[in-house]
Scaffold this active site. Structure first.
Site, mmCIF file in Angstrom:
data_model
loop_
_atom_site.group_PDB
_atom_site.id
_atom_site.type_symbol
_atom_site.label_atom_id
_atom_site.label_comp_id
_atom_site.label_asym_id
_atom_site.label_seq_id
_atom_site.Cartn_x
_atom_site.Cartn_y
_atom_site.Cartn_z
ATOM 1 N N ASP A 1 47.022 58.750 -1.112
ATOM 2 C CA ASP A 1 45.671 58.193 -0.995
ATOM 3 C C ASP A 1 45.023 58.179 -2.373
ATOM 4 O O ASP A 1 44.704 59.239 -2.912
ATOM 5 C CB ASP A 1 44.881 59.068 -0.002
ATOM 6 C CG ASP A 1 43.408 58.750 0.019
ATOM 7 O OD1 ASP A 1 43.026 57.628 -0.375
ATOM 8 O OD2 ASP A 1 42.626 59.632 0.454
ATOM 9 N N ASP B 1 57.272 44.431 5.754
ATOM 10 C CA ASP B 1 57.635 44.427 7.167
ATOM 11 C C ASP B 1 57.149 43.101 7.759
ATOM 12 O O ASP B 1 55.976 42.758 7.632
ATOM 13 C CB ASP B 1 56.941 45.614 7.863
ATOM 14 C CG ASP B 1 57.787 46.232 8.960
ATOM 15 O OD1 ASP B 1 58.347 45.472 9.767
ATOM 16 O OD2 ASP B 1 57.857 47.473 9.011
ATOM 17 N N ASP C 1 61.000 43.240 12.087
ATOM 18 C CA ASP C 1 60.706 44.041 13.271
ATOM 19 C C ASP C 1 61.376 43.431 14.509
ATOM 20 O O ASP C 1 61.344 42.216 14.706
ATOM 21 C CB ASP C 1 59.181 44.064 13.459
ATOM 22 C CG ASP C 1 58.709 45.082 14.467
ATOM 23 O OD1 ASP C 1 59.017 46.271 14.301
ATOM 24 O OD2 ASP C 1 58.010 44.687 15.431
HETATM 25 C C1 GLC Z 1 59.311 48.185 16.155
HETATM 26 C C2 GLC Z 1 58.547 49.073 15.213
HETATM 27 C C3 GLC Z 1 57.641 49.953 16.016
HETATM 28 C C4 GLC Z 1 56.671 49.083 16.778
HETATM 29 C C5 GLC Z 1 57.423 48.055 17.621
HETATM 30 C C6 GLC Z 1 56.499 46.988 18.100
HETATM 31 O O1 GLC Z 1 60.138 48.899 16.998
HETATM 32 O O2 GLC Z 1 59.423 49.780 14.395
HETATM 33 O O3 GLC Z 1 56.959 50.892 15.216
HETATM 34 O O4 GLC Z 1 55.868 49.871 17.596
HETATM 35 O O5 GLC Z 1 58.425 47.404 16.882
HETATM 36 O O6 GLC Z 1 56.121 46.152 17.027
HETATM 37 CA CA CA Z 2 42.903 55.424 0.479
#
Ligand code: GLC
Ligand code: CA
Length: 528
Positions: free
Chosen positions: A22, A99, A201
């Site tokens: 942070d 991601d 994902d």
């Molecule tokens: C994947 C992610 C997880 C998330 C899920 C829904 O499994 O790694 O953290 O909750 O997708 O997006």
């Molecule tokens: Ca911060």
């Protein structure tokens, strides 16, 4: 595919941005905090970073409910910070993967808001809508991964929308061509800003059966992780047509110079199914290996998964990924190793000596365990819902332990972190950095050895017969790795050479003359 592609040879490091560092004392980790810690990562020797979601999100599922694919979450910083992180990392030879969450958006996303408001919206068909059955119930029997029906009723239009996760995570309709184009545009946007690639994902789940047929009930042969839901994902995930979508993303990633990398979260418990996601070298560059992650920490079980993976992903066709922890599955120093540092050391030696790309999760390098939390401290929707038998995923998402100081070196003294601290006094970077016997020193030495020895980066894997409870393999012509995953001392015969690394650092340099003795829960790398 070039043999020496950086993502094949390198070591990756996964950062959960809210919990890394942070920089502005609000208790939430942020992008500038990651920039501050690039020195640590360069010193550790890593080559790539995967950042958990960085995009704007109402955080119902902590960033996995995206409300804008081209932005940065204000709590994490600005797009200028992200550009700077990419540039600073690049100067150090580190690539940044973001991601990408293509399966669903937040119901706060502009597309969804418009789709609900207006049945004729151009975004309506971006989502999966279906009429109720004649009796008024949901369109089919699909269940959400996070519990309950996978359908939510929209009063205004009289239709249901699909959500394989939370009801605020509406599944996208990948049969729609405009959606495909729109998502290409998202990928291009980030590639042009210099991201080295994406972790995708639930990559295997984005396309749904066109007829939305009922899933079949689970059988006794199904893994408990599917059975717990009472049904298989017969038609809701892993559909044949998903491969067309992945090929399309790969072609786009390959059209950039240098080509960008796609790492899929292929959450499949059958390796044969997982292997299909590499296509013929035209789909994912890397696919996470969940049967390995979930294997018990026992020599035989792990070796079996690795041997099958080797068979299914031969070196000229595909490249494996090895991980023991992530933000969903909890941390391996607890999960596999029960907090026993000797076991953690062997696990690190295993992860960093396989043929394939290792992914460390932040804190793995110091053997950081899961944090025990009370029900009141939980923030993960899954943990809150299933508290009695499952504490959810927060235990592996707590702030990084940089030091023993108040604030853990994560935030300023006196600031409440967004998620409770673990026991940073017992395990932290500051105390381990200059201690040659620490887990951190071992992790760094193993990463360094991988850089030195081409065998460890690209040498073929072959199992060498060894006593029960041990696992011995060669990598390339002149490297042997011997692991003892048992409570008894073991002796491995017919190994001649020199120990170039050991989980017992004082043994490095020792000759291995015919019979290699391994203490309980220990490992050695021998140059032969
Ligand atoms: C994947 C992610 C997880 C998330 C899920 C829904 O499994 O790694 O953290 O909750 O997708 O997006
Ligand atoms: Ca911060």
């Amino acid at each position: 595919m070039s043999d020496a592609a950086w993502w094949r040879e390198g070591v990756f490091y996964q950062i959960y941005p809210r919990s890394f560092r942070d920089s502005n004392g609000d208790g939430v980790g942020d992008l500038r905090g990651i920039i501050e810690k690039l020195d640590h990562l360069e010193w550790l020797g890593i080559d790539g970073i995967w950042l958990n979601p960085t995009m704007p999100s109402p955080n119902a599922d902590w960033g996995y409910d995206v409300s804008d694919y081209k932005g940065v979450h204000p709590e994490l910083g600005t797009i200028v910070d992200l550009d700077e992180l990419i540039a600073r990392a690049k100067e150090r030879g580190i690539g940044i993967l973001l991601d990408f969450v293509p399966n669903h958006t937040s119901t706060e996303h502009m597309w969804f808001k418009d789709a609900v408001k207006e049945r004729h919206s151009r975004y309506r068909d971006y989502y999966v809508w279906a009429d109720p059955t004649a009796g008024g119930s949901p369109p089919n029997n699909w269940l959400s991964v996070f519990g309950g029906d996978a359908w939510e009723f929209d009063e205004a239009s009289g239709q249901y929308y699909l959500h394989n996760f939370l009801d605020t995570q509406a599944d996208l309709n990948w049969w729609n061509d405009s959606l495909r184009d729109e998502m290409d545009d998202v990928l291009r946007f980030w590639f042009e800003r210099g991201v080295a690639g994406f972790r995708v994902d639930v990559a295997h789940a984005v396309v749904k059966d066109r007829g939305l047929r009922d899933n079949l009930p689970a059988t006794e042969e199904d893994d408990p992780r599917t059975q717990q839901l009472g049904q298989q994902h017969t038609y809701s995930m892993d559909q044949p047509e998903v491969h067309d979508v992945i090929k399309r993303w790969r072609a786009l990633a390959d059209s950039f110079e240098p080509p960008r990398v796609l790492v899929g979260e292929t959450f499949l418990l059958d390796l044969h199914k997982m292997a299909k996601y590499y296509g013929t070298g035209d789909e994912l560059n890397l696919a996470f290996n969940f049967p390995f992650v979930f294997a018990p920490f026992e020599a035989e079980a792990l070796r079996e998964v690795v041997e099958l993976t080797e068979e299914l992903l031969p070196p000229d066709l595909a490249w494996p990924v090895w991980a023991g922890s992530n933000h969903d599955v909890l941390r391996f120093p607890s999960r596999w190793c029960d907090g026993n540092p000797a076991r953690t050391r062997v696990a690190l030696m295993m992860l960093l000596t396989m043929r394939g790309t290792p992914f460390l999760y932040y804190g793995d390098e110091i053997g950081m365990p899961n944090t025990e939390l009370t029900h009141e401290q939980l923030l993960d929707p899954v943990g809150k819902r299933f508290w009695t038998d499952d504490k959810g995923r927060d235990p592996c998402r707590t702030p990084m332990h940089w030091s023993a100081d108040p604030g853990a070196g994560f935030t300023e003294e006196g600031v409440e972190p967004w998620l409770a601290f673990g026991d940073h006094g017992a395990c932290n970077v500051g105390d381990q950095r200059d201690d040659p016997g620490s887990v951190l020193s071992l992790a760094r030495a193993l990463i360094g050895l991988r850089k030195e020895r081409a065998d460890l980066r690209r040498g073929a894997y072959a199992t060498i017969a060894s006593p029960d409870g041990t696992w011995v393999y060669s990598r390339g012509p002149s490297t042997i790795v011997a692991l003892n995953l048992s409570d008894n001392e073991a002796v491995i015969d017919e190994i001649e050479g020199t120990l170039v690394a050991s989980t017992h650092p004082e043994r490095a340099g020792e000759p291995a003359g015919g019979a290699l003795r391994l203490e309980r829960w220990s490992g050695a790398i021998v140059s032969v």
